[in-house]
Design a protein around this motif. Structure first.
Motif, PDB file in Angstrom:
ATOM      1  N   ILE A   1      -1.152  22.511   5.518  1.00  0.00           N
ATOM      2  CA  ILE A   1      -0.400  21.374   5.484  1.00  0.00           C
ATOM      3  C   ILE A   1      -0.891  20.715   4.187  1.00  0.00           C
ATOM      4  CG2 ILE A   1      -0.333  18.973   6.364  1.00  0.00           C
ATOM      5  CD1 ILE A   1      -1.480  19.862   9.170  1.00  0.00           C
ATOM      6  N   ILE A   2       0.444  20.170   3.632  1.00  0.00           N
ATOM      7  CA  ILE A   2       0.045  19.383   2.460  1.00  0.00           C
ATOM      8  C   ILE A   2       0.556  18.041   2.731  1.00  0.00           C
ATOM      9  CG2 ILE A   2       0.605  19.181  -0.097  1.00  0.00           C
ATOM     10  CD1 ILE A   2       1.253  22.061  -0.340  1.00  0.00           C
ATOM     11  N   HIS A   3      -0.346  16.986   2.830  1.00  0.00           N
ATOM     12  CA  HIS A   3       0.033  15.760   3.122  1.00  0.00           C
ATOM     13  C   HIS A   3       0.443  14.718   1.950  1.00  0.00           C
ATOM     14  CE1 HIS A   3      -0.376  12.076   5.845  1.00  0.00           C
ATOM     15  NE2 HIS A   3      -1.178  11.627   5.048  1.00  0.00           N
ATOM     16  N   PHE A   4       1.441  14.471   1.816  1.00  0.00           N
ATOM     17  CA  PHE A   4       2.161  13.378   0.982  1.00  0.00           C
ATOM     18  C   PHE A   4       2.649  12.244   1.547  1.00  0.00           C
ATOM     19  CE2 PHE A   4       3.026  17.701  -1.302  1.00  0.00           C
ATOM     20  CZ  PHE A   4       2.321  17.354  -2.449  1.00  0.00           C
ATOM     21  N   ALA A   5       2.730  12.029   2.864  1.00  0.00           N
ATOM     22  CA  ALA A   5       3.223  10.860   3.739  1.00  0.00           C
ATOM     23  C   ALA A   5       2.565   9.681   3.623  1.00  0.00           C
ATOM     24  CB  ALA A   5       3.525  11.233   5.149  1.00  0.00           C
ATOM     25  N   ALA A   6       2.997   8.817   2.591  1.00  0.00           N
ATOM     26  CA  ALA A   6       2.177   7.541   2.164  1.00  0.00           C
ATOM     27  C   ALA A   6       2.892   6.705   1.504  1.00  0.00           C
ATOM     28  CB  ALA A   6       0.937   7.952   1.315  1.00  0.00           C
ATOM     29  N   PHE A   7       2.406   5.346   1.774  1.00  0.00           N
ATOM     30  CA  PHE A   7       3.077   4.245   0.781  1.00  0.00           C
ATOM     31  C   PHE A   7       2.216   4.346  -0.324  1.00  0.00           C
ATOM     32  CE2 PHE A   7       4.160   1.860   5.069  1.00  0.00           C
ATOM     33  CZ  PHE A   7       5.364   2.519   5.245  1.00  0.00           C
ATOM     34  N   LYS A   8       2.826   3.890  -1.549  1.00  0.00           N
ATOM     35  CA  LYS A   8       2.181   3.993  -2.884  1.00  0.00           C
ATOM     36  C   LYS A   8       2.508   2.965  -3.684  1.00  0.00           C
ATOM     37  CE  LYS A   8       5.971   6.078  -4.973  1.00  0.00           C
ATOM     38  NZ  LYS A   8       6.708   7.008  -5.659  1.00  0.00           N
ATOM     39  N   ALA A   9       3.390   1.991  -3.357  1.00  0.00           N
ATOM     40  CA  ALA A   9       3.920   0.864  -4.305  1.00  0.00           C
ATOM     41  C   ALA A   9       2.755   0.064  -4.593  1.00  0.00           C
ATOM     42  CB  ALA A   9       5.070   0.135  -3.941  1.00  0.00           C
ATOM     43  N   VAL A  10       2.033  -0.188  -5.834  1.00  0.00           N
ATOM     44  CA  VAL A  10       0.751  -0.868  -5.972  1.00  0.00           C
ATOM     45  C   VAL A  10       1.118  -2.165  -5.852  1.00  0.00           C
ATOM     46  CG1 VAL A  10      -0.882  -1.473  -7.911  1.00  0.00           C
ATOM     47  CG2 VAL A  10       0.267   0.809  -7.809  1.00  0.00           C
ATOM     48  N   GLY A  11       2.220  -2.700  -6.208  1.00  0.00           N
ATOM     49  CA  GLY A  11       2.306  -4.319  -6.173  1.00  0.00           C
ATOM     50  C   GLY A  11       2.401  -4.790  -4.772  1.00  0.00           C
TER      51      GLY A  11
ATOM     52  N   TYR B   1      -2.820  -0.133   4.732  1.00  0.00           N
ATOM     53  CA  TYR B   1      -3.965   0.897   5.598  1.00  0.00           C
ATOM     54  C   TYR B   1      -3.460   1.275   6.460  1.00  0.00           C
ATOM     55  CZ  TYR B   1      -7.495  -1.435   2.371  1.00  0.00           C
ATOM     56  OH  TYR B   1      -8.432  -1.902   1.392  1.00  0.00           O
ATOM     57  N   ARG B   2      -2.764   0.651   7.311  1.00  0.00           N
ATOM     58  CA  ARG B   2      -2.045   1.143   8.694  1.00  0.00           C
ATOM     59  C   ARG B   2      -1.378   2.407   8.263  1.00  0.00           C
ATOM     60  NH1 ARG B   2      -0.739  -4.236  10.029  1.00  0.00           N
ATOM     61  NH2 ARG B   2      -2.345  -5.036  11.310  1.00  0.00           N
ATOM     62  N   ASN B   3      -0.425   2.227   7.615  1.00  0.00           N
ATOM     63  CA  ASN B   3       0.259   3.821   7.363  1.00  0.00           C
ATOM     64  C   ASN B   3      -0.554   4.765   6.721  1.00  0.00           C
ATOM     65  OD1 ASN B   3       3.025   4.800   7.493  1.00  0.00           O
ATOM     66  ND2 ASN B   3       2.758   4.868   5.214  1.00  0.00           N
ATOM     67  N   ASN B   4      -1.197   4.624   5.776  1.00  0.00           N
ATOM     68  CA  ASN B   4      -1.791   5.555   4.819  1.00  0.00           C
ATOM     69  C   ASN B   4      -3.111   6.163   5.671  1.00  0.00           C
ATOM     70  OD1 ASN B   4       0.156   5.016   3.189  1.00  0.00           O
ATOM     71  ND2 ASN B   4      -1.109   4.144   1.441  1.00  0.00           N
ATOM     72  N   LEU B   5      -3.778   5.312   6.103  1.00  0.00           N
ATOM     73  CA  LEU B   5      -5.153   5.783   6.831  1.00  0.00           C
ATOM     74  C   LEU B   5      -4.676   6.300   8.162  1.00  0.00           C
ATOM     75  CD1 LEU B   5      -7.903   2.855   5.981  1.00  0.00           C
ATOM     76  CD2 LEU B   5      -7.367   5.189   4.840  1.00  0.00           C
ATOM     77  N   PHE B   6      -3.864   5.736   9.221  1.00  0.00           N
ATOM     78  CA  PHE B   6      -3.707   6.214  10.195  1.00  0.00           C
ATOM     79  C   PHE B   6      -2.840   7.636  10.153  1.00  0.00           C
ATOM     80  CE2 PHE B   6      -3.359   1.761  12.722  1.00  0.00           C
ATOM     81  CZ  PHE B   6      -4.726   1.739  12.531  1.00  0.00           C
TER      82      PHE B   6
ATOM     83  N   SER C   1       2.070   7.975  11.288  1.00  0.00           N
ATOM     84  CA  SER C   1       1.084   6.876  11.546  1.00  0.00           C
ATOM     85  C   SER C   1       1.041   6.502  13.121  1.00  0.00           C
ATOM     86  CB  SER C   1       1.172   5.672  10.858  1.00  0.00           C
ATOM     87  OG  SER C   1       2.230   4.805  11.445  1.00  0.00           O
ATOM     88  N   ASP C   2       1.982   6.979  13.837  1.00  0.00           N
ATOM     89  CA  ASP C   2       2.187   6.767  15.379  1.00  0.00           C
ATOM     90  C   ASP C   2       1.264   7.965  15.809  1.00  0.00           C
ATOM     91  OD1 ASP C   2       3.025   6.831  18.161  1.00  0.00           O
ATOM     92  OD2 ASP C   2       4.777   5.737  17.615  1.00  0.00           O
ATOM     93  N   LYS C   3       0.051   7.721  16.573  1.00  0.00           N
ATOM     94  CA  LYS C   3      -0.745   8.606  17.068  1.00  0.00           C
ATOM     95  C   LYS C   3      -0.003   9.363  18.297  1.00  0.00           C
ATOM     96  CE  LYS C   3      -5.394  10.075  18.175  1.00  0.00           C
ATOM     97  NZ  LYS C   3      -5.037  11.317  17.813  1.00  0.00           N
TER      98      LYS C   3
ATOM     99  N   SER D   1       1.365  -2.937  -2.168  1.00  0.00           N
ATOM    100  CA  SER D   1      -0.047  -2.766  -1.520  1.00  0.00           C
ATOM    101  C   SER D   1      -0.964  -3.992  -1.708  1.00  0.00           C
ATOM    102  CB  SER D   1      -0.690  -1.537  -1.844  1.00  0.00           C
ATOM    103  OG  SER D   1      -1.206  -1.590  -3.081  1.00  0.00           O
ATOM    104  N   VAL D   2      -0.915  -4.761  -2.767  1.00  0.00           N
ATOM    105  CA  VAL D   2      -1.743  -5.929  -2.977  1.00  0.00           C
ATOM    106  C   VAL D   2      -1.359  -7.054  -2.265  1.00  0.00           C
ATOM    107  CG1 VAL D   2      -2.398  -7.480  -4.910  1.00  0.00           C
ATOM    108  CG2 VAL D   2      -2.540  -5.039  -5.375  1.00  0.00           C
ATOM    109  N   GLU D   3       0.102  -7.371  -2.224  1.00  0.00           N
ATOM    110  CA  GLU D   3       0.517  -8.132  -1.407  1.00  0.00           C
ATOM    111  C   GLU D   3       0.515  -8.012   0.252  1.00  0.00           C
ATOM    112  OE1 GLU D   3       4.819  -8.462  -2.381  1.00  0.00           O
ATOM    113  OE2 GLU D   3       4.186  -8.966  -4.366  1.00  0.00           O
ATOM    114  N   ASN D   4       0.531  -6.804   0.640  1.00  0.00           N
ATOM    115  CA  ASN D   4       0.312  -6.510   2.195  1.00  0.00           C
ATOM    116  C   ASN D   4      -0.460  -5.380   2.379  1.00  0.00           C
ATOM    117  OD1 ASN D   4       0.961  -6.331   4.609  1.00  0.00           O
ATOM    118  ND2 ASN D   4       3.140  -6.131   4.544  1.00  0.00           N
ATOM    119  N   PRO D   5      -1.652  -5.630   2.207  1.00  0.00           N
ATOM    120  CA  PRO D   5      -2.759  -4.204   2.113  1.00  0.00           C
ATOM    121  C   PRO D   5      -2.798  -3.775   3.543  1.00  0.00           C
ATOM    122  CG  PRO D   5      -3.896  -6.717   1.942  1.00  0.00           C
ATOM    123  CD  PRO D   5      -2.540  -6.730   1.738  1.00  0.00           C
ATOM    124  N   LEU D   6      -2.852  -4.644   4.557  1.00  0.00           N
ATOM    125  CA  LEU D   6      -2.837  -3.939   6.021  1.00  0.00           C
ATOM    126  C   LEU D   6      -1.584  -3.009   6.242  1.00  0.00           C
ATOM    127  CD1 LEU D   6      -4.069  -6.797   8.327  1.00  0.00           C
ATOM    128  CD2 LEU D   6      -5.412  -4.708   7.485  1.00  0.00           C
TER     129      LEU D   6
END
Ligand SMILES: NC(=O)c1ccc[n+]([C@@H]2O[C@H](COP(=O)([O-])OP(=O)(O)OC[C@H]3O[C@@H](n4cnc5c(N)ncnc54)[C@H](O)[C@@H]3O)[C@@H](O)[C@H]2O)c1
Length: 117
Positions: free
Chosen positions: A78-88, A98-103, A61-63, A90-95
């Motif tokens: 490339i197979i891209h699996f680097a992401a956060f995925k804990a549903v609970g 978003y920052r990790n997964n989208l960037f 996520s660090d450009k 992600s609801v408590e701390n959506p940003l």
């Protein structure tokens, strides 16, 4: 031999994918920042496959750091699996998600945009 980048390759799905690709004679490089994994996963991969893939400890996520590493690479895929995925969480701390997964995704896509084979 095809050179494949597996982001998140020390995680649950990524590490199994790495084993399958090494077994099929791909040259595998892993990027993983250990945010949800451990370096000892490499020992497990090595004990199954008989070889230890290259591992780059990098937060995708660090450009600036991602560009610095990726600009000199020439991956066939490339197979891209680097992401956060804990549903609970992600609801408590959506940003955080978003920052990790989208960037991270955008940084990988930027590499693809400038390295069209
Ligand atoms: N586990 C499942 O059943 C499942 C099912 C469908 C889809 N998925 C998706 O597959 C992907 C991987 O899932 P998983 O279960 O293997 O998760 P995981 O948490 O086990 O693996 C993800 C890996 O990515 C790394 N990572 C996270 N952010 C990073 C970053 N910014 N830079 C570098 N490395 C980073 C973590 O350290 C971890 O090793 C996720 O997108 C998930 O949503 C998983």
């Amino acid at each position: 031999m095809k050179k494949i980048l597996i982001s998140g390759g020390l995680g649950y799905i990524g590490s199994h994918t790495v084993v399958e690709l090494i077994d099929r004679n791909y040259d595998v490089t892993i990027i993983d920042d250990l945010s949800n994994s451990e370096e000892k996963v490499l020992d497990g991969i090595e004990s199954i496959c008989g070889q230890r893939p290259e591992w780059i400890d990098l937060d995708l996520s660090d450009k600036s750091k991602s560009d610095d590493y990726l600009k000199n690479q020439n991956f066939d895929g490339i197979i891209h699996f680097a992401a956060f995925k804990a549903v609970g969480e992600s609801v408590e701390n959506p940003l955080k998600y978003y920052r990790n997964n989208l960037f991270s995704l955008l940084n990988v896509m930027s590499y693809l945009e400038t390295h069209k084979n």
